[in-house]
Design a protein around this motif. Structure first.
Motif, mmCIF file in Angstrom:
data_model
loop_
_atom_site.group_PDB
_atom_site.id
_atom_site.type_symbol
_atom_site.label_atom_id
_atom_site.label_comp_id
_atom_site.label_asym_id
_atom_site.label_seq_id
_atom_site.Cartn_x
_atom_site.Cartn_y
_atom_site.Cartn_z
ATOM 1 N N TYR A 161 11.664 -1.201 -7.598
ATOM 2 C CA TYR A 161 12.085 -1.746 -6.311
ATOM 3 C C TYR A 161 12.394 -0.684 -5.250
ATOM 4 C CZ TYR A 161 12.551 -6.079 -8.946
ATOM 5 O OH TYR A 161 12.288 -7.192 -9.713
ATOM 6 N N ILE A 162 12.534 0.573 -5.684
ATOM 7 C CA ILE A 162 12.846 1.636 -4.719
ATOM 8 C C ILE A 162 11.703 2.645 -4.627
ATOM 9 C CG2 ILE A 162 14.460 3.443 -4.051
ATOM 10 C CD1 ILE A 162 15.677 0.660 -3.912
ATOM 11 N N THR A 163 11.429 3.305 -5.743
ATOM 12 C CA THR A 163 10.457 4.399 -5.736
ATOM 13 C C THR A 163 9.044 3.930 -5.388
ATOM 14 O OG1 THR A 163 11.782 5.442 -7.500
ATOM 15 C CG2 THR A 163 9.590 6.361 -7.048
ATOM 16 N N THR A 164 8.594 2.874 -6.056
ATOM 17 C CA THR A 164 7.226 2.407 -5.829
ATOM 18 C C THR A 164 6.986 1.920 -4.397
ATOM 19 O OG1 THR A 164 6.921 1.829 -8.169
ATOM 20 C CG2 THR A 164 5.462 0.759 -6.571
ATOM 21 N N PRO A 165 7.836 1.056 -3.837
ATOM 22 C CA PRO A 165 7.582 0.624 -2.449
ATOM 23 C C PRO A 165 7.606 1.772 -1.440
ATOM 24 C CG PRO A 165 9.131 -0.864 -3.520
ATOM 25 C CD PRO A 165 8.959 0.306 -4.434
ATOM 26 N N LEU A 166 8.510 2.739 -1.642
ATOM 27 C CA LEU A 166 8.617 3.840 -0.683
ATOM 28 C C LEU A 166 7.452 4.833 -0.789
ATOM 29 C CD1 LEU A 166 12.466 4.585 -0.783
ATOM 30 C CD2 LEU A 166 11.164 3.406 0.997
ATOM 31 N N SER A 167 6.766 4.821 -1.905
ATOM 32 C CA SER A 167 5.631 5.738 -2.068
ATOM 33 C C SER A 167 4.320 4.973 -2.201
ATOM 34 C CB SER A 167 5.843 6.628 -3.310
ATOM 35 O OG SER A 167 6.047 5.843 -4.472
ATOM 36 N N PHE A 168 4.297 3.718 -1.787
ATOM 37 C CA PHE A 168 3.132 2.865 -2.014
ATOM 38 C C PHE A 168 1.879 3.384 -1.298
ATOM 39 C CE2 PHE A 168 0.534 -1.020 -1.423
ATOM 40 C CZ PHE A 168 0.369 -1.331 -2.760
ATOM 41 N N LYS A 169 2.054 3.962 -0.111
ATOM 42 C CA LYS A 169 0.897 4.512 0.606
ATOM 43 C C LYS A 169 0.217 5.600 -0.216
ATOM 44 C CE LYS A 169 2.272 3.615 5.396
ATOM 45 N NZ LYS A 169 2.580 4.239 6.717
ATOM 46 N N PHE A 170 1.012 6.375 -0.931
ATOM 47 C CA PHE A 170 0.449 7.423 -1.773
ATOM 48 C C PHE A 170 -0.300 6.806 -2.959
ATOM 49 C CE2 PHE A 170 3.759 9.558 0.556
ATOM 50 C CZ PHE A 170 3.259 10.829 0.773
ATOM 51 N N PHE A 171 0.159 5.657 -3.437
ATOM 52 C CA PHE A 171 -0.530 4.966 -4.522
ATOM 53 C C PHE A 171 -1.939 4.573 -4.075
ATOM 54 C CE2 PHE A 171 2.498 3.465 -7.955
ATOM 55 C CZ PHE A 171 3.473 4.407 -7.668
ATOM 56 N N ILE A 172 -2.034 3.999 -2.883
ATOM 57 C CA ILE A 172 -3.333 3.573 -2.350
ATOM 58 C C ILE A 172 -4.253 4.781 -2.181
ATOM 59 C CG2 ILE A 172 -4.515 2.532 -0.386
ATOM 60 C CD1 ILE A 172 -2.016 0.836 0.072
ATOM 61 N N THR A 173 -3.710 5.841 -1.576
ATOM 62 C CA THR A 173 -4.502 7.044 -1.351
ATOM 63 C C THR A 173 -4.964 7.657 -2.667
ATOM 64 O OG1 THR A 173 -3.279 7.520 0.679
ATOM 65 C CG2 THR A 173 -4.490 9.345 -0.314
ATOM 66 N N ALA A 174 -4.069 7.730 -3.645
ATOM 67 C CA ALA A 174 -4.407 8.321 -4.940
ATOM 68 C C ALA A 174 -5.526 7.547 -5.616
ATOM 69 C CB ALA A 174 -3.173 8.355 -5.835
ATOM 70 N N TYR A 175 -5.419 6.218 -5.601
ATOM 71 C CA TYR A 175 -6.452 5.418 -6.272
ATOM 72 C C TYR A 175 -7.809 5.586 -5.600
ATOM 73 C CZ TYR A 175 -9.193 1.676 -8.155
ATOM 74 O OH TYR A 175 -10.214 0.975 -8.750
ATOM 75 N N ILE A 176 -7.840 5.505 -4.276
ATOM 76 C CA ILE A 176 -9.114 5.586 -3.568
ATOM 77 C C ILE A 176 -9.729 6.972 -3.702
ATOM 78 C CG2 ILE A 176 -10.195 5.487 -1.288
ATOM 79 C CD1 ILE A 176 -8.312 3.240 -0.581
ATOM 80 N N LEU A 177 -8.909 8.015 -3.646
ATOM 81 C CA LEU A 177 -9.433 9.370 -3.838
ATOM 82 C C LEU A 177 -9.997 9.542 -5.243
ATOM 83 C CD1 LEU A 177 -6.797 11.623 -2.013
ATOM 84 C CD2 LEU A 177 -9.121 11.068 -1.268
ATOM 85 N N GLY A 178 -9.322 8.966 -6.229
ATOM 86 C CA GLY A 178 -9.821 9.022 -7.602
ATOM 87 C C GLY A 178 -11.137 8.287 -7.754
ATOM 88 N N PHE A 179 -11.234 7.117 -7.113
ATOM 89 C CA PHE A 179 -12.467 6.343 -7.145
ATOM 90 C C PHE A 179 -13.605 7.121 -6.490
ATOM 91 C CE2 PHE A 179 -15.575 3.316 -5.708
ATOM 92 C CZ PHE A 179 -15.595 2.327 -6.689
ATOM 93 N N ALA A 180 -13.322 7.683 -5.307
ATOM 94 C CA ALA A 180 -14.354 8.417 -4.572
ATOM 95 C C ALA A 180 -14.802 9.661 -5.333
ATOM 96 C CB ALA A 180 -13.825 8.809 -3.193
#
Length: 222
Positions: free
Chosen positions: A141-160
């Motif tokens: 409820y704290i760490t994940t929402p505050l760093s969620f943009k990094f989650f999206i970026t990490a996944y897409i960079l990994g995919f690419a």
């Protein structure tokens, strides 16, 4: 374009997307706990371990592919164990392409996630803990929402990164049509045989896919 040419054009794209999707999910889920641990904990040998994590980013992809051949080859105990379990060797299979994509994309995903976890202020997490929240609740409820943009970026960079992988893939998985031939390896073979029409079609395709993914990253960070 004949049906055969159409199938020859589409097959590497489908294989590339399947490999990149599978590899990106695996590396993303594997990187989350490692990145969180490395962002939060200090222990002896941490810098050495993190240097090891980042090695695939600086090593030539062909070196990575060669090392994967040694580790998972039929002469290694690990490779023999896999062959015994699945009745076939890992090398020169579709899963070999996935493993290669996981290894080469891991540093990007790991470093991005670690930056995200490090960006969360510890005071906010500690306040949640002091209010009675468990470690899992703090993370969810704290760490994940505050760093969620990094989650999206990490996944897409990994995919690419997995989508565009060439060196390690051709060394470890080969370039077998309709089996392990990805867009990158197909471009290499088509250029080598002088089929420039297919080369340009695949080049345009991977540029469009990569452009879209990077656009999503930039959009999510703005």
């Amino acid at each position: 374009m004949t049906n055969f040419e159409l199938e020859s054009f589409i097959a590497p794209i489908i294989i590339s997307l399947k490999v990149a999707l599978t590899a990106s999910i695996v590396v993303f889920m594997f990187s989350i706990p490692l990145a969180f641990l490395m962002a939060r904990k200090k222990f002896p040998g941490k810098s050495i371990l993190e240097t090891f994590f980042m090695l695939p980013m600086v090593l030539p992809p062909t070196v990575v592919g060669f090392l994967l051949l040694i580790i998972f080859g039929r002469n290694s105990w690990f490779g023999q164990t896999i062959e015994w379990l699945f009745n076939q060797p890992l090398i020169f299979t579709w899963w070999a392409a996935v493993v290669a994509a996981v290894v080469v994309s891991f540093p990007l995903v790991y470093q991005t996630l670690k930056s995200g976890f490090s960006s969360v202020e510890k005071e906010i997490e500690n306040a949640a803990r002091n209010s009675g929240a468990s470690e899992w609740q703090v993370f969810r409820y704290i760490t994940t929402p505050l760093s969620f943009k990094f989650f999206i970026t990490a996944y897409i960079l990994g995919f690419a990164r997995g989508l565009g992988e060439f060196g390690a893939t051709i060394m470890f998985a080969g370039n077998i049509p309709n089996k392990t031939q990805t867009i990158s390896t197909a471009i290499y073979l088509a250029a080598d045989t002088g089929n420039m029409t297919l080369v340009w079609l695949w080049v345009v395709s991977i540029i469009l896919i990569s452009f879209f993914m990077l656009w999503v990253v930039n959009r999510s960070n703005n």
